[in-house]
Write a protein that holds these residues in place. Structure first.
Motif, PDB file in Angstrom:
ATOM      1  N   GLY A  72       0.787  -1.213   0.000  1.00 40.42           N
ATOM      2  CA  GLY A  72       0.000   0.000   0.000  1.00 40.42           C
ATOM      3  C   GLY A  72       0.823   1.268   0.000  1.00 40.42           C
ATOM      4  N   PHE A  73       0.175   2.285  -0.468  1.00 41.64           N
ATOM      5  CA  PHE A  73       0.667   3.649  -0.371  1.00 41.64           C
ATOM      6  C   PHE A  73      -0.588   4.498  -0.209  1.00 41.64           C
ATOM      7  N   VAL A  74      -0.882   4.922   0.978  1.00 45.59           N
ATOM      8  CA  VAL A  74      -2.109   5.590   1.402  1.00 45.59           C
ATOM      9  C   VAL A  74      -3.269   4.592   1.365  1.00 45.59           C
ATOM     10  N   GLN A 105       0.290   4.996   5.251  1.00 47.84           N
ATOM     11  CA  GLN A 105       0.965   3.719   5.113  1.00 47.84           C
ATOM     12  C   GLN A 105       1.751   3.685   3.803  1.00 47.84           C
ATOM     13  N   ALA A 106       2.806   2.891   3.805  1.00 40.49           N
ATOM     14  CA  ALA A 106       3.609   2.703   2.599  1.00 40.49           C
ATOM     15  C   ALA A 106       4.436   1.442   2.758  1.00 40.49           C
ATOM     16  N   GLY A 107       4.542   0.656   1.696  1.00 36.72           N
ATOM     17  CA  GLY A 107       5.404  -0.504   1.718  1.00 36.72           C
ATOM     18  C   GLY A 107       4.744  -1.763   1.198  1.00 36.72           C
ATOM     19  N   MET A 174      -0.249   3.734   9.757  1.00 32.31           N
ATOM     20  CA  MET A 174      -1.394   3.537  10.629  1.00 32.31           C
ATOM     21  C   MET A 174      -2.627   3.995   9.870  1.00 32.31           C
ATOM     22  N   GLY A 175      -3.724   3.363  10.146  1.00 28.91           N
ATOM     23  CA  GLY A 175      -4.943   3.710   9.437  1.00 28.91           C
ATOM     24  C   GLY A 175      -6.040   2.725   9.755  1.00 28.91           C
ATOM     25  N   MET A 176      -7.081   2.748   8.943  1.00 33.31           N
ATOM     26  CA  MET A 176      -8.215   1.857   9.142  1.00 33.31           C
ATOM     27  C   MET A 176      -8.058   0.653   8.217  1.00 33.31           C
ATOM     28  N   GLN A 177      -8.434  -0.536   8.712  1.00 31.64           N
ATOM     29  CA  GLN A 177      -8.372  -1.730   7.881  1.00 31.64           C
ATOM     30  C   GLN A 177      -9.554  -2.616   8.201  1.00 31.64           C
ATOM     31  N   GLY A 178     -10.105  -3.227   7.186  1.00 27.68           N
ATOM     32  CA  GLY A 178     -11.147  -4.222   7.347  1.00 27.68           C
ATOM     33  C   GLY A 178     -10.700  -5.490   6.655  1.00 27.68           C
TER      34      GLY A 178
END
Length: 186
Positions: A72-74, A105-107, A174-178
């Motif tokens: 991901g990247f954003v 996020q990135a990577g 860091m962020g939201m994930q489902g």
């Protein structure tokens, strides 16, 4: 300015909606290569985290994803296939795990996941609904090395224990994930 704010608020909602969609995954039959990789991955978990072996003795089933890939990247995505084993080692089915995330996020990262279903209700719930979405359904505890050391047979009280291990690559953020876990039709 309002358009950008609307976009920022809309994207996470679309990601969550996509992660929770009821779209059927590709059909996979008996997959000896995936089964062998899942058994090997579970054996590696038991070598590095002996408490996981203790949990297996009490679990009704273990769902093993030997190779999940997250990038991901954003906006990020994660996917991989796995095998559910009964307490006696018999294959109960094949599953797909997918996730979407949004945030800083990135990577790219590869990792393994073993999900121990501690009672029949957790196992039946997974098969009776159109996939699991993390945050909905049985109580799930994500176990890292520190938590694993403190687990005993008397402290095992949750429906599901998930071990994330064998991480390779670099993923930060860091962020939201489902996450959604769906049985693959044969």
């Amino acid at each position: 300015m309002i358009k950008y704010l609307l976009l920022i608020l809309t994207v996470p909602l679309l990601l969550i909606g996509s992660a929770c969609s009821t779209q059927e995954t590709a059909k996979v039959g008996n997959d000896p290569a995936l089964e062998a990789k899942a058994r090997e991955t579970l054996a590696k978990l038991f070598q590095t985290t002996p408490k996981a072996k203790d949990i297996q003795y009490q679990a009704k089933a273990v769902l093993v994803f030997p190779n999940l890939v997250k990038a991901g990247f954003v906006v990020g995505a994660q996917a991989g296939d796995g095998v559910m084993f009964a307490a006696d080692g018999k294959v109960l089915g094949y599953y797909n795990a997918s996730a979407l995330s949004y945030g800083l996020q990135a990577g790219v990262q590869e990792f393994s996941e073993a999900i121990f279903l501690m009672n029949d209700n957790a196992r039946k719930y997974l098969d009776s609904v159109d996939g699991w979405s993390v945050g909905i359904g049985p109580s799930i505890v994500v176990v890292d090395e520190g938590v694993a050391r403190s687990l005993t047979t008397t402290t095992l009280q949750s429906d599901v224990y998930a071990f994330l291990f064998h991480q390779e690559g670099l993923m930060a953020g860091m962020g939201m994930q489902g996450q959604k876990i769906t049985k693959i039709s044969r």
